[in-house]
Scaffold this motif. Structure first.
Motif, PDB file in Angstrom:
ATOM      1  N   VAL A   1      -9.579   7.078  -3.418  1.00 44.95           N
ATOM      2  CA  VAL A   1      -9.112   8.433  -3.122  1.00 44.95           C
ATOM      3  C   VAL A   1      -7.618   8.583  -3.353  1.00 44.95           C
ATOM      4  CG1 VAL A   1      -8.560   9.853  -1.122  1.00 44.95           C
ATOM      5  CG2 VAL A   1     -10.915   9.128  -1.534  1.00 44.95           C
ATOM      6  N   PHE A   2      -6.906   7.497  -3.070  1.00 43.07           N
ATOM      7  CA  PHE A   2      -5.452   7.539  -2.995  1.00 43.07           C
ATOM      8  C   PHE A   2      -4.754   8.206  -4.185  1.00 43.07           C
ATOM      9  CE2 PHE A   2      -1.359   5.283  -3.761  1.00 43.07           C
ATOM     10  CZ  PHE A   2      -0.672   5.767  -2.672  1.00 43.07           C
ATOM     11  N   TYR A   3      -5.072   7.746  -5.381  1.00 41.22           N
ATOM     12  CA  TYR A   3      -4.339   8.234  -6.549  1.00 41.22           C
ATOM     13  C   TYR A   3      -4.546   9.719  -6.791  1.00 41.22           C
ATOM     14  CZ  TYR A   3      -3.219   3.437  -7.765  1.00 41.22           C
ATOM     15  OH  TYR A   3      -2.721   2.179  -7.751  1.00 41.22           O
TER      16      TYR A   3
ATOM     17  N   HIS B   1      -8.939  -2.969 -11.045  1.00 37.03           N
ATOM     18  CA  HIS B   1      -8.074  -3.511  -9.989  1.00 37.03           C
ATOM     19  C   HIS B   1      -8.698  -3.319  -8.612  1.00 37.03           C
ATOM     20  CE1 HIS B   1      -4.786  -4.184  -7.224  1.00 37.03           C
ATOM     21  NE2 HIS B   1      -4.994  -2.975  -6.748  1.00 37.03           N
TER      22      HIS B   1
ATOM     23  N   VAL C   1      -2.585   5.173   4.429  1.00 32.44           N
ATOM     24  CA  VAL C   1      -2.509   6.627   4.330  1.00 32.44           C
ATOM     25  C   VAL C   1      -3.848   7.278   4.629  1.00 32.44           C
ATOM     26  CG1 VAL C   1      -2.431   8.404   2.541  1.00 32.44           C
ATOM     27  CG2 VAL C   1      -0.531   6.810   2.807  1.00 32.44           C
ATOM     28  N   PHE C   2      -4.884   6.593   4.210  1.00 33.84           N
ATOM     29  CA  PHE C   2      -6.225   7.172   4.189  1.00 33.84           C
ATOM     30  C   PHE C   2      -6.651   7.872   5.478  1.00 33.84           C
ATOM     31  CE2 PHE C   2     -10.858   6.537   4.745  1.00 33.84           C
ATOM     32  CZ  PHE C   2     -11.296   7.376   3.751  1.00 33.84           C
ATOM     33  N   TYR C   3      -6.557   7.170   6.563  1.00 32.71           N
ATOM     34  CA  TYR C   3      -7.086   7.716   7.811  1.00 32.71           C
ATOM     35  C   TYR C   3      -6.365   8.976   8.252  1.00 32.71           C
ATOM     36  CZ  TYR C   3      -9.897   3.528   8.340  1.00 32.71           C
ATOM     37  OH  TYR C   3     -10.812   2.540   8.145  1.00 32.71           O
TER      38      TYR C   3
ATOM     39  N   PHE D   1      -9.595  -6.397  -6.264  1.00 29.46           N
ATOM     40  CA  PHE D   1      -8.858  -6.465  -5.003  1.00 29.46           C
ATOM     41  C   PHE D   1      -9.838  -6.436  -3.828  1.00 29.46           C
ATOM     42  CE2 PHE D   1      -6.417  -4.795  -1.456  1.00 29.46           C
ATOM     43  CZ  PHE D   1      -5.144  -5.324  -1.618  1.00 29.46           C
TER      44      PHE D   1
ATOM     45  N   MET E   1     -14.348   1.687   4.105  1.00 28.74           N
ATOM     46  CA  MET E   1     -13.236   2.627   4.137  1.00 28.74           C
ATOM     47  C   MET E   1     -12.082   2.142   3.264  1.00 28.74           C
ATOM     48  SD  MET E   1     -14.040   5.237   5.861  1.00 28.74           S
ATOM     49  CE  MET E   1     -14.779   5.945   7.329  1.00 28.74           C
ATOM     50  N   SER E   2     -11.855   0.837   3.308  1.00 27.71           N
ATOM     51  CA  SER E   2     -10.772   0.292   2.499  1.00 27.71           C
ATOM     52  C   SER E   2     -11.036   0.506   1.016  1.00 27.71           C
ATOM     53  CB  SER E   2     -10.585  -1.200   2.795  1.00 27.71           C
ATOM     54  OG  SER E   2      -9.944  -1.378   4.041  1.00 27.71           O
TER      55      SER E   2
ATOM     56  N   MET F   1       0.059  -0.556  -3.905  1.00 25.41           N
ATOM     57  CA  MET F   1      -0.615   0.723  -3.764  1.00 25.41           C
ATOM     58  C   MET F   1      -1.891   0.581  -2.939  1.00 25.41           C
ATOM     59  SD  MET F   1       1.152   3.087  -5.126  1.00 25.41           S
ATOM     60  CE  MET F   1       2.163   3.665  -6.471  1.00 25.41           C
ATOM     61  N   SER F   2      -2.601  -0.496  -3.154  1.00 23.94           N
ATOM     62  CA  SER F   2      -3.833  -0.712  -2.399  1.00 23.94           C
ATOM     63  C   SER F   2      -3.550  -0.815  -0.905  1.00 23.94           C
ATOM     64  CB  SER F   2      -4.531  -1.980  -2.892  1.00 23.94           C
ATOM     65  OG  SER F   2      -5.149  -1.731  -4.145  1.00 23.94           O
ATOM     66  N   VAL F   3      -2.436  -1.469  -0.580  1.00 27.34           N
ATOM     67  CA  VAL F   3      -2.065  -1.555   0.832  1.00 27.34           C
ATOM     68  C   VAL F   3      -1.743  -0.182   1.389  1.00 27.34           C
ATOM     69  CG1 VAL F   3      -0.358  -2.445   2.456  1.00 27.34           C
ATOM     70  CG2 VAL F   3      -1.224  -3.926   0.626  1.00 27.34           C
ATOM     71  N   VAL F   4      -0.870   0.512   0.671  1.00 27.90           N
ATOM     72  CA  VAL F   4      -0.447   1.828   1.144  1.00 27.90           C
ATOM     73  C   VAL F   4      -1.637   2.771   1.273  1.00 27.90           C
ATOM     74  CG1 VAL F   4       0.852   3.887   0.522  1.00 27.90           C
ATOM     75  CG2 VAL F   4       1.897   1.633   0.270  1.00 27.90           C
ATOM     76  N   SER F   5      -2.513   2.715   0.290  1.00 22.84           N
ATOM     77  CA  SER F   5      -3.622   3.662   0.288  1.00 22.84           C
ATOM     78  C   SER F   5      -4.467   3.525   1.546  1.00 22.84           C
ATOM     79  CB  SER F   5      -4.482   3.457  -0.957  1.00 22.84           C
ATOM     80  OG  SER F   5      -5.142   2.209  -0.893  1.00 22.84           O
ATOM     81  N   GLN F   6      -4.655   2.290   1.989  1.00 24.38           N
ATOM     82  CA  GLN F   6      -5.454   2.098   3.196  1.00 24.38           C
ATOM     83  C   GLN F   6      -4.754   2.668   4.433  1.00 24.38           C
ATOM     84  OE1 GLN F   6      -7.430  -1.963   3.388  1.00 24.38           O
ATOM     85  NE2 GLN F   6      -6.021  -2.255   1.676  1.00 24.38           N
TER      86      GLN F   6
ATOM     87  N   SER G   1     -10.648   4.284   0.349  1.00 21.65           N
ATOM     88  CA  SER G   1      -9.261   4.750   0.442  1.00 21.65           C
ATOM     89  C   SER G   1      -8.505   4.487  -0.846  1.00 21.65           C
ATOM     90  CB  SER G   1      -8.554   4.069   1.610  1.00 21.65           C
ATOM     91  OG  SER G   1      -8.415   2.691   1.366  1.00 21.65           O
ATOM     92  N   GLN G   2      -8.770   3.337  -1.452  1.00 23.60           N
ATOM     93  CA  GLN G   2      -8.078   3.025  -2.702  1.00 23.60           C
ATOM     94  C   GLN G   2      -8.494   3.967  -3.832  1.00 23.60           C
ATOM     95  OE1 GLN G   2      -7.742  -1.415  -3.504  1.00 23.60           O
ATOM     96  NE2 GLN G   2      -9.190  -1.393  -1.792  1.00 23.60           N
TER      97      GLN G   2
END
Lengths: 214, 214, 214, 214
Positions: free
Chosen positions: D171-173, D200, C171-173, D204, D164-165, C164-169, D168-169
């Motif tokens: 914001v994601f959820y 996490h 998706v973010f931009y 991370f 940003m990284s 999820m951490s990978v994906v979130s980065q 992004s994590q």
DNA sequence: AATGAATGAGCCTTCATTCAT
DNA sequence: GATGAATGAAGGCTCATTCAT
């Protein structure tokens, strides 16, 4: 004679299945609410088939009407199964019974009853022909019976009104179906129930006319 | 005391004229065929007025029903002008007469008859309420009269069917209007003609029931 | 062989141009705000064409989704150009790069990204299918890579969260586009910028996972 | 000073309840899908109240935004409860935790998160102010922490991207809620779950930055 | 002879806004 | 200051019909 001899029956088949499908739909939903698309779909025909074969929706309706009328006449001829020289009472009984049976017939002939009901509310040009060719003769036939029962002293207008009283009782249960179903849910119009109904109408009307004749 | 009432009618004016216009249109064209636009135009109101005041086309229809029902009840109450302790025959006579007069009334009350006729063909949720609140009580009232005339020996089902026979004759001329107009063009349903008709139905039914009672 | 195919495209032309026009409009305005009329006008089609070809506005939306999904899959397949037996690190790098490229693709595939963004805010029934058919498998694929990198001691939940951490980065931009454009106006998401971004996300995530694995 | 001193508070009450009701509705349905009528009804106010107090629907939206922003700021100040001289790691941990708590806060502050999410998809003029007054300062604060962790050798752009990284994590959820709910239905974002999540993201990101710093 | 795509008119409903009070 | 009635523009959808093939 035509290039594709197989096309004629096919042509007729589409046309016919269109009429059959339309009969059901028109009877169920009425002319306006019925959609050409529904009818075509149920007939397995193309959307444009109605316009192609019958020019327009109204043309299809006319065709359905003719077909339906034709079927009904064939199954229930005017004489209603009573012999020419039967007693007036028996003729009346036969008339009433036959009327109810026809009006509550299931299947394709049921359309006819429903279509007529609809014509009462929203008459189309088709109704006029029906009156002349079907209803008028029937009424004259019934009036003859009624005159015999009422006796020679009865006036023409008495005969006419009494005939109407008979017909009205026959028509009533069909025409006011939705209300009847609410009021008397046990009435399913099975053959035996129809016979009982016919019996009541017969006795009621006969007693009435005998009483009026005095 | 003078300012307030002036604003109320103004607010109600759109609503009321909508009902009046809709009554005419619904009676003439039926629920489905009638268009909100037509009704609004004829009422001089905006297209959205129906939505605002009645939520729906169906809501407007319900409102028309209520209004129409209300008018009819006010002008033709259940007792039909017969006193409580009148003779059953006289009550029957009054019932028939009143029934016909109501059904053939001109003006706003005519809607009621037409709307009912349409409900027979294309029932809407409104019908159920009508049966419970109006038709059922009327039938019970009539059945009481019929029972008195038929006498104590008559079965319930005989009473019921005889009551139906009376009602059917009353309903017939209205319900089958288009056919009647073709068959008997001289019938214009003037007041005197209605009275004559009522007389026939009364005599016919009375004779019938007296005959059945024997 | 030459006549038949010429008619098919003609039939499909309206349908297709409707999808193309709708894709642009839906992506720009969202399902609700987009109007059928606008779409049809932009497609040079009749208002009723949507109903004819897709039954519904919603049906058109579904069709746009499918088309868009199809295009995106064809251009950016699941494996992202990495060979089956590549090192996990390289697979991760390819995954990130491909993810960003797809999400920031211009042209018809851009719809896909925008439509997904909108689904996050106003989910439609389409989303469920998307999750099952696209997102779920992608996540499983990514989780496989992540597990290899984290090593056998990592728990399932650690794998899941890291994926999820990978994906979130990634998706973010895209997802926070409007804010990003304000904050970092120099970011135009050109191909080289996307590659730099991918590089950062790759390195950041790899370092994170290696650190976690210890 | 005014003739009706009691009218001012009343005035304010309508205005306020309008904002409260609108906050819920806008957050739930979005600006476009929300209807003025619904909002007024839920606020117990007149249909025209919105236009009266806020000029138009957009004016109400602006007011909701301001109010919501104000509430969020008051409950979750920038420093997130970490003391000025805490270690960078602890500041990071506090930042992440506070970010998640705010974004998943229930009640009126939840609006703010949802409204921001919507602004990402369909930005209104309101967004620009938010970026300048809120997001920009937050990012600078976070960047300071990140710089400390990454060490002096890190370039500005590395700091920026790492920040940003982290964001992004967080914001994601929230932002991908609908998908998350499908993929991980067990996630209910209870306080303990949020804390685990924060943990996490913290670990991370910290591992990532320590790795990058080498 | 028959079809499927396409059309345009029209219907019901919704909505933000205005207006008289 | 505040309201409820009223508005007009627009939206999604349906339907009988036509047209090219």
């Amino acid at each position: 004679m035509s290039k594709t001899p197989s096309s004629d029956p096919i042509h007729a088949r589409t046309r016919e299945s269109l009429i059959l499908a339309a009969g059901a739909v028109f009877a169920e939903q009425g002319f306006r609410a019925a959609t050409v698309r529904d009818i075509c779909k149920s007939a397995g025909a193309n959307v444009a088939a109605v316009n192609y074969h019958f020019r327009d929706k109204a043309g299809l309706y006319r065709a359905v009407w003719q077909y339906s009328h034709h079927c009904a006449l064939r199954k229930y001829p005017l004489q209603h199964g009573a012999s020419e020289d039967a007693k007036p009472q028996d003729k009346l009984r036969a008339y009433i019974s036959s009327f109810l049976l026809r009006i509550f017939d299931k299947g394709e002939i049921a359309w006819f009853g429903k279509l007529i009901s609809r014509e009462m509310i929203e008459p189309t040009p088709v109704l006029e022909a029906l009156v002349k060719e079907e209803i008028q003769p029937q009424l004259i036939y019934l009036s003859g019976i009624v005159r015999c029962i009422l006796g020679p002293k009865a006036t023409d207008i008495q005969v006419q009104r009494s005939a109407m009283s008979v017909v009205s009782q026959c028509v009533f249960y069909h025409h006011c179906g939705p209300v009847i179903r609410h009021l008397l849910p046990h009435l399913t119009f099975s053959k035996s129930q129809i016979e009982e109904l016919a019996d009541h109408i017969y006795k009621f009307s006969l007693a009435a006319m005998k009483g009026l004749g005095k």
